[in-house]
Design a protein around this motif. Structure first.
Motif, PDB file in Angstrom:
ATOM      1  N   TRP A  72     -40.638 -32.951   0.172  1.00 45.73           N
ATOM      2  CA  TRP A  72     -41.816 -32.090  -0.037  1.00 45.73           C
ATOM      3  C   TRP A  72     -42.189 -31.367   1.263  1.00 45.73           C
ATOM      4  N   ILE A  73     -42.189 -32.107   2.367  1.00 42.81           N
ATOM      5  CA  ILE A  73     -42.564 -31.517   3.658  1.00 42.81           C
ATOM      6  C   ILE A  73     -41.522 -30.477   4.101  1.00 42.81           C
ATOM      7  N   SER A  74     -40.224 -30.774   3.894  1.00 44.91           N
ATOM      8  CA  SER A  74     -39.173 -29.801   4.243  1.00 44.91           C
ATOM      9  C   SER A  74     -39.387 -28.492   3.485  1.00 44.91           C
ATOM     10  N   GLU A  75     -39.771 -28.592   2.205  1.00 42.45           N
ATOM     11  CA  GLU A  75     -40.032 -27.380   1.411  1.00 42.45           C
ATOM     12  C   GLU A  75     -41.180 -26.569   2.005  1.00 42.45           C
ATOM     13  N   CYS A  76     -42.200 -27.258   2.487  1.00 48.04           N
ATOM     14  CA  CYS A  76     -43.312 -26.556   3.146  1.00 48.04           C
ATOM     15  C   CYS A  76     -42.823 -25.838   4.406  1.00 48.04           C
ATOM     16  N   TYR A  77     -42.061 -26.542   5.227  1.00 49.57           N
ATOM     17  CA  TYR A  77     -41.573 -25.960   6.487  1.00 49.57           C
ATOM     18  C   TYR A  77     -40.660 -24.754   6.241  1.00 49.57           C
ATOM     19  N   GLN A  78     -39.974 -24.747   5.106  1.00 52.45           N
ATOM     20  CA  GLN A  78     -39.065 -23.616   4.817  1.00 52.45           C
ATOM     21  C   GLN A  78     -39.829 -22.291   4.707  1.00 52.45           C
ATOM     22  N   LYS A  79     -41.127 -22.366   4.491  1.00 55.80           N
ATOM     23  CA  LYS A  79     -41.941 -21.145   4.357  1.00 55.80           C
ATOM     24  C   LYS A  79     -42.494 -20.672   5.708  1.00 55.80           C
ATOM     25  N   CYS A  80     -42.120 -21.346   6.777  1.00 59.02           N
ATOM     26  CA  CYS A  80     -42.568 -20.947   8.128  1.00 59.02           C
ATOM     27  C   CYS A  80     -41.827 -19.670   8.553  1.00 59.02           C
ATOM     28  N   ASP A  81     -42.568 -18.711   9.102  1.00 56.76           N
ATOM     29  CA  ASP A  81     -41.959 -17.424   9.463  1.00 56.76           C
ATOM     30  C   ASP A  81     -41.202 -17.468  10.785  1.00 56.76           C
ATOM     31  N   ARG A  82     -41.598 -18.374  11.673  1.00 54.41           N
ATOM     32  CA  ARG A  82     -40.905 -18.457  12.970  1.00 54.41           C
ATOM     33  C   ARG A  82     -41.235 -19.792  13.620  1.00 54.41           C
ATOM     34  N   LEU A  83     -40.221 -20.483  14.074  1.00 53.93           N
ATOM     35  CA  LEU A  83     -40.430 -21.747  14.790  1.00 53.93           C
ATOM     36  C   LEU A  83     -40.048 -21.565  16.252  1.00 53.93           C
ATOM     37  N   PHE A  84     -40.969 -21.891  17.158  1.00 52.36           N
ATOM     38  CA  PHE A  84     -40.631 -22.021  18.579  1.00 52.36           C
ATOM     39  C   PHE A  84     -40.198 -23.470  18.779  1.00 52.36           C
ATOM     40  N   PHE A 139     -35.985 -31.189  23.993  1.00 48.49           N
ATOM     41  CA  PHE A 139     -35.982 -32.585  23.521  1.00 48.49           C
ATOM     42  C   PHE A 139     -36.127 -32.622  21.987  1.00 48.49           C
ATOM     43  N   HIS A 140     -35.448 -31.717  21.289  1.00 48.89           N
ATOM     44  CA  HIS A 140     -35.699 -31.540  19.860  1.00 48.89           C
ATOM     45  C   HIS A 140     -34.605 -32.142  18.979  1.00 48.89           C
ATOM     46  N   GLU A 141     -35.030 -32.483  17.753  1.00 48.25           N
ATOM     47  CA  GLU A 141     -34.078 -32.743  16.670  1.00 48.25           C
ATOM     48  C   GLU A 141     -33.660 -31.366  16.116  1.00 48.25           C
ATOM     49  N   PRO A 142     -32.613 -31.299  15.269  1.00 49.52           N
ATOM     50  CA  PRO A 142     -32.141 -29.973  14.839  1.00 49.52           C
ATOM     51  C   PRO A 142     -33.164 -29.137  14.059  1.00 49.52           C
ATOM     52  N   MET A 143     -34.087 -29.764  13.335  1.00 47.39           N
ATOM     53  CA  MET A 143     -35.131 -29.067  12.574  1.00 47.39           C
ATOM     54  C   MET A 143     -34.551 -28.096  11.533  1.00 47.39           C
ATOM     55  N   PRO A 144     -33.638 -28.582  10.666  1.00 49.87           N
ATOM     56  CA  PRO A 144     -32.900 -27.689   9.764  1.00 49.87           C
ATOM     57  C   PRO A 144     -33.742 -27.023   8.680  1.00 49.87           C
ATOM     58  N   ALA A 145     -34.943 -27.539   8.393  1.00 50.43           N
ATOM     59  CA  ALA A 145     -35.765 -26.931   7.329  1.00 50.43           C
ATOM     60  C   ALA A 145     -36.274 -25.543   7.717  1.00 50.43           C
ATOM     61  N   PHE A 146     -36.324 -25.255   9.015  1.00 48.11           N
ATOM     62  CA  PHE A 146     -36.939 -24.006   9.488  1.00 48.11           C
ATOM     63  C   PHE A 146     -35.918 -22.870   9.466  1.00 48.11           C
ATOM     64  N   PRO A 147     -36.216 -21.768   8.751  1.00 48.42           N
ATOM     65  CA  PRO A 147     -35.223 -20.705   8.625  1.00 48.42           C
ATOM     66  C   PRO A 147     -35.078 -19.810   9.859  1.00 48.42           C
ATOM     67  N   HIS A 148     -36.135 -19.673  10.677  1.00 50.24           N
ATOM     68  CA  HIS A 148     -36.090 -18.744  11.821  1.00 50.24           C
ATOM     69  C   HIS A 148     -36.516 -19.490  13.085  1.00 50.24           C
ATOM     70  N   ILE A 149     -35.556 -19.781  13.948  1.00 55.21           N
ATOM     71  CA  ILE A 149     -35.814 -20.628  15.127  1.00 55.21           C
ATOM     72  C   ILE A 149     -35.621 -19.830  16.421  1.00 55.21           C
ATOM     73  N   THR A 150     -36.605 -19.939  17.321  1.00 57.17           N
ATOM     74  CA  THR A 150     -36.505 -19.393  18.681  1.00 57.17           C
ATOM     75  C   THR A 150     -36.616 -20.570  19.647  1.00 57.17           C
ATOM     76  N   ASP A 151     -35.567 -20.821  20.433  1.00 59.56           N
ATOM     77  CA  ASP A 151     -35.634 -21.920  21.413  1.00 59.56           C
ATOM     78  C   ASP A 151     -36.404 -21.461  22.643  1.00 59.56           C
ATOM     79  N   VAL A 152     -37.276 -22.326  23.144  1.00 58.29           N
ATOM     80  CA  VAL A 152     -38.100 -21.988  24.316  1.00 58.29           C
ATOM     81  C   VAL A 152     -38.018 -23.109  25.350  1.00 58.29           C
TER      82      VAL A 152
END
Length: 363
Positions: A154-166, A170-183
């Motif tokens: 359920w939470i992964s489905e919510c995260y899939q609607k995120c427009d941009r992830l910074f 020290f991160h896990e892969p975070m595969p639910a997020f469609p648009h990733i910017t590493d900082v």
């Protein structure tokens, strides 16, 4: 003319998410004072004010809970599951009330670390949701198995609607997020000179014999303070008001001061695995001593980052809780990677949001 308005939603878990998000919010405010910050969190206002010097609106609301914990290391999974199921049941009314608030206040952008309902608020309100983290709650809960798997889906489905992830270091892969910017690394910066801190708090030991003990907003009941008597020439600094009165223990009881303000005068920081402490110590090149946490999936990625990018010691829980703290006399391990991590996370995230808000000012 309307000010740009940023709605900042923060996970309701300890103080770490609040302080790292407040560090970015403070950078936004410094770079562009006209941005109005709405800080949506149950973290106390005084904590946010330790990082954000200007005005902001504090909206005390919780949309998630992280993990129910007795202290910094002990988790209550049953209580966590019950609360998550309650949020799932109430999600439509939570979304409706926040969307109403967001529209009334003409918010242009949601920035979230990392409550999973925030992208649903944004979608319903017709504005973007940008998020920041080094892990998602779906990752933490999925690792627990059983009934938590459906919650994680359920939470992964919510995260899939995120427009941009910074995505922070020290991160896990975070595969639910469609648009990733590493900082790069984020966090607070010391507000006082080393001399000022030493003078105000009467700290006279040299850095190699000055140790900061920090276990986050939840504290740690069972720190074996008795061990400090083995090190009479050393000085230890804690934010734990329940700590005993010892001649070589300095208790910081003034809320103006934060752990990061003391790091520059310390030879080592002793901490549980936590992004905020790891990131701030690595930003300042202060060595870290830590204890593994096998029951919290994020910890493996934090420890890997620590081993790669900072001088460190990883000690076993029994050395910390039952030992005589002889580890303080042992040499540190150097970082395994020779190239340092980028340290401009606050600025990179802040500038991206300012650019967006300025572009959409008149829309």
């Amino acid at each position: 003319m309307q000010r740009p308005i940023l709605y900042v939603a923060i996970t309701n878990h300890g103080f770490g998410h609040a302080t790292r998000t407040a560090s970015v919010a403070a950078t936004i405010q410094k770079l562009c004072p006209e941005v109005l910050l709405i800080m949506v969190t149950t973290a106390p206002r005084w904590l946010l004010e330790c990082y954000i010097e200007g005005d902001f609106i504090h909206r005390p609301r919780a949309f998630d809970l992280g993990v129910v914990q007795a202290d910094s290391l002990n988790m209550d999974k049953d209580a966590t599951l019950a609360r998550l199921l309650e949020i799932k049941k109430q999600q439509n009314s939570l979304i409706a009330s926040e969307v109403n608030f967001i529209r009334q206040n003409r918010v242009q952008l949601i920035f979230a670390d990392i409550p999973f309902l925030a992208p649903l608020f944004a979608q319903k309100a017709g504005i973007p949701c940008w998020m920041m983290s080094n892990f998602g709650w779906d990752f933490i809960y999925r690792d627990w198995g059983g009934e938590f798997v459906a919650i994680a889906d359920w939470i992964s489905e919510c995260y899939q609607k995120c427009d941009r992830l910074f995505r922070l270091p020290f991160h896990e892969p975070m595969p639910a997020f469609p648009h990733i910017t590493d900082v790069g690394l984020t966090g607070g910066t010391p507000r006082y000179t080393a001399e000022a801190i030493r003078t105000i708090w009467g700290i006279t030991a040299p850095p190699e014999k000055t140790i900061l003990l920090t276990f986050g907003g939840l504290g740690l009941q069972q720190i074996p303070y008795d061990n400090l008597r083995h090190f009479p020439q050393w000085q230890f600094i804690v934010f734990d008001q329940s700590a005993p009165d010892l001649p070589n223990l300095i208790k910081i009881n003034d809320r103006k001061f934060r752990p990061v303000d003391f790091m520059p005068i310390c030879g080592k920081v002793i901490s549980k695995p936590g992004y905020g402490t790891f990131s701030e110590a690595t930003l300042l090149d202060i060595p870290l001593v830590t204890i593994p946490r096998d029951d919290f999936a994020e910890a493996a990625f934090l420890l890997e980052g620590l081993v790669n990018y900072n001088s460190h010691q990883i000690i076993q829980p029994e050395e910390f809780f039952q030992g005589n703290w002889d580890f303080l006399n042992q040499p540190l391990q150097p970082p395994q990677k020779t190239h340092p991590l980028a340290k401009d996370g606050n600025q990179a995230i802040a500038q991206a949001m300012i650019n967006y808000l300025q572009e959409h000012k008149y829309k």
